[in-house]
Scaffold this motif. Structure first.
Motif, PDB file in Angstrom:
ATOM      1  N   ALA A  36       0.832  -1.208   0.000  1.00  0.00           N
ATOM      2  CA  ALA A  36       0.000   0.000   0.000  1.00  0.00           C
ATOM      3  C   ALA A  36       0.865   1.256   0.000  1.00  0.00           C
ATOM      4  CB  ALA A  36      -0.936  -0.012   1.205  1.00  0.00           C
ATOM      5  N   GLU A  37       2.075   1.152   0.542  1.00  0.00           N
ATOM      6  CA  GLU A  37       3.000   2.287   0.580  1.00  0.00           C
ATOM      7  C   GLU A  37       3.782   2.434  -0.722  1.00  0.00           C
ATOM      8  OE1 GLU A  37       1.671   0.780   4.183  1.00  0.00           O
ATOM      9  OE2 GLU A  37       3.141  -0.292   2.976  1.00  0.00           O
ATOM     10  N   GLY A  38       3.578   1.511  -1.647  1.00  0.00           N
ATOM     11  CA  GLY A  38       4.238   1.601  -2.936  1.00  0.00           C
ATOM     12  C   GLY A  38       5.561   0.886  -3.053  1.00  0.00           C
ATOM     13  N   HIS A  39       5.877   0.036  -2.063  1.00  0.00           N
ATOM     14  CA  HIS A  39       7.142  -0.710  -2.102  1.00  0.00           C
ATOM     15  C   HIS A  39       6.940  -2.042  -2.825  1.00  0.00           C
ATOM     16  CE1 HIS A  39       8.852   2.198   0.601  1.00  0.00           C
ATOM     17  NE2 HIS A  39       7.853   1.988   1.459  1.00  0.00           N
ATOM     18  N   LEU A  40       7.843  -2.363  -3.708  1.00  0.00           N
ATOM     19  CA  LEU A  40       7.773  -3.591  -4.474  1.00  0.00           C
ATOM     20  C   LEU A  40       8.175  -4.788  -3.617  1.00  0.00           C
ATOM     21  CD1 LEU A  40       7.402  -4.983  -7.240  1.00  0.00           C
ATOM     22  CD2 LEU A  40       9.804  -4.504  -7.691  1.00  0.00           C
ATOM     23  N   ILE A  41       7.357  -5.840  -3.641  1.00  0.00           N
ATOM     24  CA  ILE A  41       7.712  -7.102  -2.995  1.00  0.00           C
ATOM     25  C   ILE A  41       8.650  -7.814  -3.956  1.00  0.00           C
ATOM     26  CG2 ILE A  41       6.858  -9.362  -2.211  1.00  0.00           C
ATOM     27  CD1 ILE A  41       6.063  -7.023  -0.381  1.00  0.00           C
ATOM     28  N   ASP A  42       9.901  -7.888  -3.577  1.00  0.00           N
ATOM     29  CA  ASP A  42      10.929  -8.448  -4.451  1.00  0.00           C
ATOM     30  C   ASP A  42      11.181  -9.901  -4.070  1.00  0.00           C
ATOM     31  OD1 ASP A  42      12.817  -8.435  -6.470  1.00  0.00           O
ATOM     32  OD2 ASP A  42      14.438  -7.827  -5.130  1.00  0.00           O
ATOM     33  N   GLY A  43      10.131 -10.710  -4.157  1.00  0.00           N
ATOM     34  CA  GLY A  43      10.249 -12.115  -3.795  1.00  0.00           C
ATOM     35  C   GLY A  43       9.946 -12.997  -4.974  1.00  0.00           C
ATOM     36  N   ASP A  44       9.741 -14.274  -4.684  1.00  0.00           N
ATOM     37  CA  ASP A  44       9.421 -15.221  -5.755  1.00  0.00           C
ATOM     38  C   ASP A  44       7.953 -15.087  -6.146  1.00  0.00           C
ATOM     39  OD1 ASP A  44       7.906 -16.577  -3.807  1.00  0.00           O
ATOM     40  OD2 ASP A  44       9.376 -18.169  -3.553  1.00  0.00           O
ATOM     41  N   ILE A  45       7.522 -15.896  -7.088  1.00  0.00           N
ATOM     42  CA  ILE A  45       6.161 -15.815  -7.613  1.00  0.00           C
ATOM     43  C   ILE A  45       5.120 -16.016  -6.506  1.00  0.00           C
ATOM     44  CG2 ILE A  45       6.091 -18.258  -8.311  1.00  0.00           C
ATOM     45  CD1 ILE A  45       4.442 -15.432 -10.305  1.00  0.00           C
ATOM     46  N   LYS A  46       5.406 -16.878  -5.544  1.00  0.00           N
ATOM     47  CA  LYS A  46       4.444 -17.116  -4.474  1.00  0.00           C
ATOM     48  C   LYS A  46       4.309 -15.888  -3.578  1.00  0.00           C
ATOM     49  CE  LYS A  46       4.334 -21.319  -2.667  1.00  0.00           C
ATOM     50  NZ  LYS A  46       4.768 -22.595  -2.052  1.00  0.00           N
ATOM     51  N   GLU A  47       5.420 -15.293  -3.185  1.00  0.00           N
ATOM     52  CA  GLU A  47       5.373 -14.099  -2.332  1.00  0.00           C
ATOM     53  C   GLU A  47       4.676 -12.952  -3.060  1.00  0.00           C
ATOM     54  OE1 GLU A  47       9.346 -14.021   0.309  1.00  0.00           O
ATOM     55  OE2 GLU A  47       9.684 -14.437  -1.827  1.00  0.00           O
ATOM     56  N   GLN A  48       4.989 -12.795  -4.343  1.00  0.00           N
ATOM     57  CA  GLN A  48       4.374 -11.719  -5.107  1.00  0.00           C
ATOM     58  C   GLN A  48       2.871 -11.951  -5.270  1.00  0.00           C
ATOM     59  OE1 GLN A  48       6.279 -10.381  -8.685  1.00  0.00           O
ATOM     60  NE2 GLN A  48       8.252 -10.059  -7.671  1.00  0.00           N
ATOM     61  N   THR A  49       2.459 -13.189  -5.482  1.00  0.00           N
ATOM     62  CA  THR A  49       1.031 -13.490  -5.643  1.00  0.00           C
ATOM     63  C   THR A  49       0.263 -13.230  -4.349  1.00  0.00           C
ATOM     64  OG1 THR A  49       1.561 -15.104  -7.363  1.00  0.00           O
ATOM     65  CG2 THR A  49      -0.635 -15.256  -6.377  1.00  0.00           C
ATOM     66  N   HIS A  50       0.850 -13.559  -3.201  1.00  0.00           N
ATOM     67  CA  HIS A  50       0.200 -13.246  -1.918  1.00  0.00           C
ATOM     68  C   HIS A  50      -0.034 -11.745  -1.787  1.00  0.00           C
ATOM     69  CE1 HIS A  50      -0.194 -17.056   0.176  1.00  0.00           C
ATOM     70  NE2 HIS A  50       1.057 -17.369  -0.103  1.00  0.00           N
ATOM     71  N   GLN A  51       0.941 -10.914  -2.173  1.00  0.00           N
ATOM     72  CA  GLN A  51       0.769  -9.461  -2.088  1.00  0.00           C
ATOM     73  C   GLN A  51      -0.311  -8.984  -3.043  1.00  0.00           C
ATOM     74  OE1 GLN A  51       2.162  -7.251   0.147  1.00  0.00           O
ATOM     75  NE2 GLN A  51       0.630  -5.859  -0.716  1.00  0.00           N
TER      76      GLN A  51
END
Length: 125
Positions: A36-51
């Motif tokens: 929500a603050e605009g920071h990119l989740i720089d993880g794998d596909i699973k971490e990104q999909t959760h976000q």
């Protein structure tokens, strides 16, 4: 038409809104794995999909809807080889209610993320 906006999901990174309500239907813009603050989740596909799902839940709630009211999801994925991992996370959010879905591999997504998802959902009257 009603524009949907919440501070619980990332702000639009271009000339568009988080979503629109038209005739008791909510149409989301594609959500990518930004906080929500605009920071990119720089993880794998699973971490990104959760976000992405966290963001979708926020805009759906603001619209007066929920994941249980989604009728159609469109998934854009950078690498179809990661489809089973994406599906694993997707199934955590759509385990009993299973909306219609399309999934396409794309050459590139905004901010070079691995996944983007948009939904269409019924809005509670």
């Amino acid at each position: 038409m009603k524009i949907v906006h919440t501070n619980e999901a990332p702000q639009a990174i271009g000339p568009y809104c988080q979503g629109m309500i038209v005739n008791n239907m909510f149409y989301s813009s594609g959500q990518i794995p930004l906080t929500a603050e605009g920071h990119l989740i720089d993880g794998d596909i699973k971490e990104q999909t959760h976000q992405v799902f966290k963001n979708l839940k926020a805009v759906l709630a603001e619209a007066g809807s929920s994941l249980e009211s989604v009728v159609k999801a469109t998934v854009f994925i950078k690498n179809m080889d990661e489809f089973p991992l994406l599906n694993e996370v997707y199934g955590e959010y759509f385990h009993t209610h299973k909306p219609a879905r399309s999934c396409v591999e794309v050459a590139r997504l905004p901010k070079d993320v691995l996944v983007e998802i948009e939904v269409i959902a019924l809005v509670k009257e």
